[in-house]
Design an enzyme around this catalytic site. Structure first.
Site, PDB file in Angstrom:
ATOM      1  NE  ARG A  93      -4.253   1.599  20.343  1.00 43.15           N
ATOM      2  CZ  ARG A  93      -5.522   1.960  20.124  1.00 43.15           C
ATOM      3  NH1 ARG A  93      -6.157   2.678  21.025  1.00 43.15           N
ATOM      4  NH2 ARG A  93      -6.136   1.602  19.008  1.00 43.15           N
ATOM      5  CE  LYS A 126       5.278   0.937  -2.091  1.00 42.80           C
ATOM      6  NZ  LYS A 126       4.365  -0.111  -2.539  1.00 42.80           N
ATOM      7  CG  LEU A 165       1.235   2.969  -5.238  1.00 41.02           C
ATOM      8  CD1 LEU A 165       1.193   3.908  -4.036  1.00 41.02           C
ATOM      9  CD2 LEU A 165       2.110   1.772  -4.929  1.00 41.02           C
ATOM     10  NE  ARG A 170       5.797   4.728  -4.712  1.00 38.28           N
ATOM     11  CZ  ARG A 170       5.719   3.551  -5.335  1.00 38.28           C
ATOM     12  NH1 ARG A 170       4.845   3.386  -6.324  1.00 38.28           N
ATOM     13  NH2 ARG A 170       6.498   2.551  -4.988  1.00 38.28           N
ATOM     14  CE1 TYR A 182       3.277  -0.100   1.476  1.00 36.20           C
ATOM     15  CE2 TYR A 182       5.094  -1.364   0.563  1.00 36.20           C
ATOM     16  CZ  TYR A 182       3.749  -1.045   0.593  1.00 36.20           C
ATOM     17  OH  TYR A 182       2.895  -1.679  -0.282  1.00 36.20           O
ATOM     18  CG  HIS A 199      -7.452   7.019  17.638  1.00 36.86           C
ATOM     19  ND1 HIS A 199      -7.452   6.342  18.829  1.00 36.86           N
ATOM     20  CD2 HIS A 199      -8.068   6.203  16.739  1.00 36.86           C
ATOM     21  CE1 HIS A 199      -8.043   5.171  18.680  1.00 36.86           C
ATOM     22  NE2 HIS A 199      -8.422   5.052  17.414  1.00 36.86           N
ATOM     23  CD  GLU A 255      -3.637  -0.088  -6.948  1.00 33.27           C
ATOM     24  OE1 GLU A 255      -2.482   0.096  -7.364  1.00 33.27           O
ATOM     25  OE2 GLU A 255      -4.158   0.584  -6.032  1.00 33.27           O
TER      26      GLU A 255
HETATM   27  N1  PLP Z   1      -0.263  -1.089  -6.646  1.00 29.77           N
HETATM   28  C1  PLP Z   1      -0.164  -1.495  -5.370  1.00 29.77           C
HETATM   29  C2  PLP Z   1      -1.384  -1.572  -4.520  1.00 29.77           C
HETATM   30  C3  PLP Z   1       1.098  -1.837  -4.849  1.00 29.77           C
HETATM   31  O1  PLP Z   1       1.211  -2.232  -3.568  1.00 29.77           O
HETATM   32  C4  PLP Z   1       2.237  -1.772  -5.697  1.00 29.77           C
HETATM   33  C5  PLP Z   1       3.569  -2.120  -5.200  1.00 29.77           C
HETATM   34  O2  PLP Z   1       3.776  -2.449  -4.088  1.00 29.77           O
HETATM   35  C6  PLP Z   1       2.069  -1.366  -7.024  1.00 29.77           C
HETATM   36  C7  PLP Z   1       0.799  -1.019  -7.458  1.00 29.77           C
HETATM   37  C8  PLP Z   1       3.254  -1.286  -7.961  1.00 29.77           C
HETATM   38  O3  PLP Z   1       4.090  -0.213  -7.624  1.00 29.77           O
HETATM   39  P1  PLP Z   1       5.658  -0.228  -7.976  1.00 29.77           P
HETATM   40  O4  PLP Z   1       5.746  -0.396  -9.455  1.00 29.77           O
HETATM   41  O5  PLP Z   1       6.130   1.096  -7.512  1.00 29.77           O
HETATM   42  O6  PLP Z   1       6.255  -1.371  -7.231  1.00 29.77           O
END
Ligand code: PLP
Length: 287
Positions: free
Chosen positions: A100, A147, A205, A52, A33, A102, A180
């Protein structure tokens, strides 16, 4: 006309927006996403978000559900039809609908869902106060750079923060270093005024807000120390803040119940927020 969603080729009223029970996103969290901020009716850093998305899809060997240009058109149309001024566009692509099993299905078209959400700008009171953060163990998989829509550990972390009276959870790896936030990147400012955040590798991320802020910092000559920081170091930091597409740059003034610095949003954080907002022409003080 109420809010619309875009589901696999059609604009549909949001309350009736549905996907199939055998969508692999629903069955396996087999999808990715993006969340793209919208400010004054315009997408912020759209191309970086599409880059991304492209990377996340490639890492999981999921194809684009439509061309990049078409996806751009649909998101602009959704913003227009929904009259969205400030908020986010949510884009989700899954491997598609298949019985379904895997392993990857053959000849299945990726599924695309897009929605918009209106968000209020952070109030002056929240900006003056800063956010509270708690730390929790990071129990996620090892490809946090993708993501992925598989967000259960992030949901558990955010719920834990909420139940502790905080807004965000900073996740901590076994060595005691912060990776994070559950939906944000984590930053501190040291006593010497250096800004610290960890390098973007498979462990976090690579936030788009993070990427843009690093450019802003380089332009403004703010010293960056790109390395992991421990929870102990965060407690003793002069300032702390977090970044994301829906928060932009937000001060953090309390971690695990301890005030950070003097307990108020720091000057570096406030300056970085102003400079970041200026990259897309937003001036909070003038607004
Ligand atoms: N880290 C995680 C785990 C996230 O889910 C997000 C955003 O959803 C971020 C960092 C920040 O990313 P962005 O600045 O692209 O929104």
């Amino acid at each position: 006309m109420g809010r619309l969603a875009y589901v696999n080729g059609r604009f549909v009223p949001h309350p009736q927006a549905r996907v199939h029970v055998e969508d692999r996103g629903y069955q396996f969290a087999d999808g990715v996403y993006e969340v793209v901020p919208v400010a004054n009716g315009r997408l912020v850093d759209e191309e970086l978000h599409l880059d991304r998305l492209d990377r996340s899809l490639a890492e999981l060997r999921i194809g684009w559900p439509m061309s990049r240009a078409a996806l751009r058109l649909v998101s602009h149309e959704l913003i227009r039809r929904n009259g969205l001024a400030n908020g986010i566009v949510y884009v989700q692509v899954t491997r598609g609908v298949a019985p379904r099993d895997h392993k990857f299905p053959k000849g299945v078209k990726p599924a695309l869902v897009m929605t918009t959400k209106q968000l209020k700008r952070a109030s002056p009171a929240v900006l003056a106060q800063g956010l509270k953060v708690v730390t929790v163990p990071d129990i996620r998989w090892q490809r946090r750079d993708i993501k992925s829509i598989s967000l259960l550990p992030n949901c558990l972390a955010k719920q834990q923060a909420f139940e502790a009276g905080a807004t965000e959870a900073w996740m901590v790896e076994p060595g005691g270093y912060v990776t994070e936030g559950s939906s944000t990147n984590a930053w501190i400012v040291t006593g010497e005024g250096k800004v610290v955040t960890r390098k973007a590798n498979h462990e976090i991320l690579n936030g788009i807000t993070r990427q843009v802020l690093l450019k802003v910092m380089a332009e403004e000559g703010i010293v960056l120390d790109e390395r992991p920081f421990s929870v102990e170091e965060a407690y003793k930091a002069r300032e702390a803040f977090l970044t994301s597409s829906s928060n932009f740059v937000m001060p953090v003034t309390e971690i695990d119940g301890r005030p950070i610095g003097n307990g108020h949003p720091g000057l570096v954080t406030q300056r970085l927020r102003r400079s970041y907002l200026a990259t897309f022409g937003l001036d909070e003080e003038a607004a």
